[in-house]
Design a protein around this motif. Sequence first.
Motif, PDB file in Angstrom:
ATOM      1  N   VAL A  99       0.859  -1.169   0.000  1.00 41.19           N
ATOM      2  CA  VAL A  99       0.000   0.000   0.000  1.00 41.19           C
ATOM      3  C   VAL A  99       0.902   1.227   0.000  1.00 41.19           C
ATOM      4  CG1 VAL A  99      -0.198  -0.046   2.525  1.00 41.19           C
ATOM      5  CG2 VAL A  99      -1.879   1.234   1.178  1.00 41.19           C
ATOM      6  N   ALA A 100       0.575   2.186  -0.852  1.00 44.07           N
ATOM      7  CA  ALA A 100       1.358   3.418  -0.943  1.00 44.07           C
ATOM      8  C   ALA A 100       0.547   4.574  -0.371  1.00 44.07           C
ATOM      9  CB  ALA A 100       1.741   3.711  -2.389  1.00 44.07           C
ATOM     10  N   VAL A 101       1.203   5.404   0.429  1.00 48.21           N
ATOM     11  CA  VAL A 101       0.578   6.582   1.026  1.00 48.21           C
ATOM     12  C   VAL A 101       1.420   7.780   0.631  1.00 48.21           C
ATOM     13  CG1 VAL A 101      -0.211   7.680   3.141  1.00 48.21           C
ATOM     14  CG2 VAL A 101      -0.259   5.182   2.940  1.00 48.21           C
ATOM     15  N   ILE A 102       0.804   8.730  -0.090  1.00 45.66           N
ATOM     16  CA  ILE A 102       1.562   9.845  -0.665  1.00 45.66           C
ATOM     17  C   ILE A 102       0.915  11.162  -0.252  1.00 45.66           C
ATOM     18  CG2 ILE A 102       2.493  10.857  -2.775  1.00 45.66           C
ATOM     19  CD1 ILE A 102       1.011   7.474  -3.140  1.00 45.66           C
ATOM     20  N   PRO A 103       1.653  12.043   0.409  1.00 45.69           N
ATOM     21  CA  PRO A 103       1.084  13.337   0.806  1.00 45.69           C
ATOM     22  C   PRO A 103       1.259  14.391  -0.276  1.00 45.69           C
ATOM     23  CG  PRO A 103       3.262  13.105   1.756  1.00 45.69           C
ATOM     24  CD  PRO A 103       3.006  11.839   0.959  1.00 45.69           C
ATOM     25  N   ALA A 104       0.301  15.287  -0.360  1.00 48.81           N
ATOM     26  CA  ALA A 104       0.453  16.481  -1.187  1.00 48.81           C
ATOM     27  C   ALA A 104       1.389  17.465  -0.491  1.00 48.81           C
ATOM     28  CB  ALA A 104      -0.913  17.125  -1.419  1.00 48.81           C
ATOM     29  N   ALA A 105       1.790  18.482  -1.224  1.00 50.20           N
ATOM     30  CA  ALA A 105       2.567  19.559  -0.615  1.00 50.20           C
ATOM     31  C   ALA A 105       1.685  20.376   0.316  1.00 50.20           C
ATOM     32  CB  ALA A 105       3.165  20.456  -1.698  1.00 50.20           C
ATOM     33  N   ARG A 106       2.332  21.086   1.214  1.00 46.39           N
ATOM     34  CA  ARG A 106       1.627  22.010   2.110  1.00 46.39           C
ATOM     35  C   ARG A 106       1.934  23.440   1.701  1.00 46.39           C
ATOM     36  NH1 ARG A 106       3.149  20.198   8.124  1.00 46.39           N
ATOM     37  NH2 ARG A 106       5.228  20.412   7.239  1.00 46.39           N
TER      38      ARG A 106
END
Length: 448
Positions: A27-34
Amino acid sequence: MTETIDPLQQAAQHRRQLAERLGEDAVAVIPAAREQPRNRDVEHPFRQDSDFRYLTGFPEPDAVAVLAPGRPEAAYVLFVRERDPQQEQWAGARAGTEGAKARYGADEAYPLAELDERLPGLLTGRRRLVCPLGRDEAWDRRLLGWLRAAAARARVSAPAPTGIELLQDNLHEQRLVKDAAELAAMHRAAGVSVMAHRRAMQLARPEIAEYTLAAEVNAVFQRLGGEPAYPAIVAGGANACVLHYVTQRDTLRDGDLVLIDAGAELDGYAADITRTFPVNGRFSGEQRAVYEIVLDAQRRAIDCVRSGLSFDAFHQAATRALVEGMVELGWLAGEVDALIEDGAQRRFFPHRTGHWLGMDVHDVGAYAVDGQWRTLAPGMALTVEPGLYCPPGSEGVEARWHGIGVRIEDDVVVEEGDPRVLTAEVPKEPEAIEALMGAFRGSGPEQE
């Protein structure tokens, strides 16, 4: 190039490719920029994280994407900011959970406020967690918390990840080789950048400020729908010997060269061009001598950007040409091979000849694999940018060379045959540069 597809279709294709790499135990978890503060009550213009944009096309900050290959109920989940009329009145519309599904292709979408509650359940049943790590301490702490919560829920039939694999180890190899649609986007960014550099050559004059030329370059970017891919370098005279000169406060002087390193970002992809040319439209004898050495080095280097050759081959070709030229000018003395082996060229050529190019101006991808330089393959894109820099006060070099800095940079794509130069329409032959600058002075602005 005419190959274009919808960016959201492209993101979906990128997700499918990554899912094939990961397999159904991951499973991949990828955050957007802040959003990032600039100073009190002011934020920098938002720019989405490249990995997140590549996989989602989602343009908003703070979101989190979860990719669970093979998950029957929802393989692609987005956590996003909720709709908020008051906030949207100040900062613009948000997609919200419904928009994340309807417009951006998420199988499921939830408010960000539910991330801590829901994410451990999305990890359960997977043995491998793939995500970025080490870039943001707060994010790292949350990841560890989700892992612990997933472990607490796990059963024999539903394992939880026991460790973390870095996203870049799985995704950046994929990003390194561009598909036709990506190369088309890079071609468009290069075209905008070409126009900006030609405009700068047309408008250069003695006694104007460096920042005036920088403003003209950025104006072309923005007028044609782009933005700067990085802060422009506009360096007159000896300032060109400072590799990342961004002060831009000096005045261009008659008889000096000016070096401009600037590229546009368009549709998420960057260009990166450097040209060096005379402020008054005519190279002096010394300037031309240095310039032609750098130009010869670039020609030799570009000819080595070929499928099957190593990433180091074009750098070695440029280095040899530059050292041969420096011996001829009297900047170095000795046998060429011995000088290269001793690193004597680094005094006047302190950088390598290029870097990967793509969504990031210094794009992702390893330069070496298992201790060996990577072999170039079709679809890879890179810069070729040899240079020579003789700062004022350089010992052992005649004063007539002091303060001359020259770099020539183009964007090159590896193909099955000859390399393709995306930025070739910016003049770089001395005669072509002088002709463009002279024609503009004599007959008015060139039509864009």
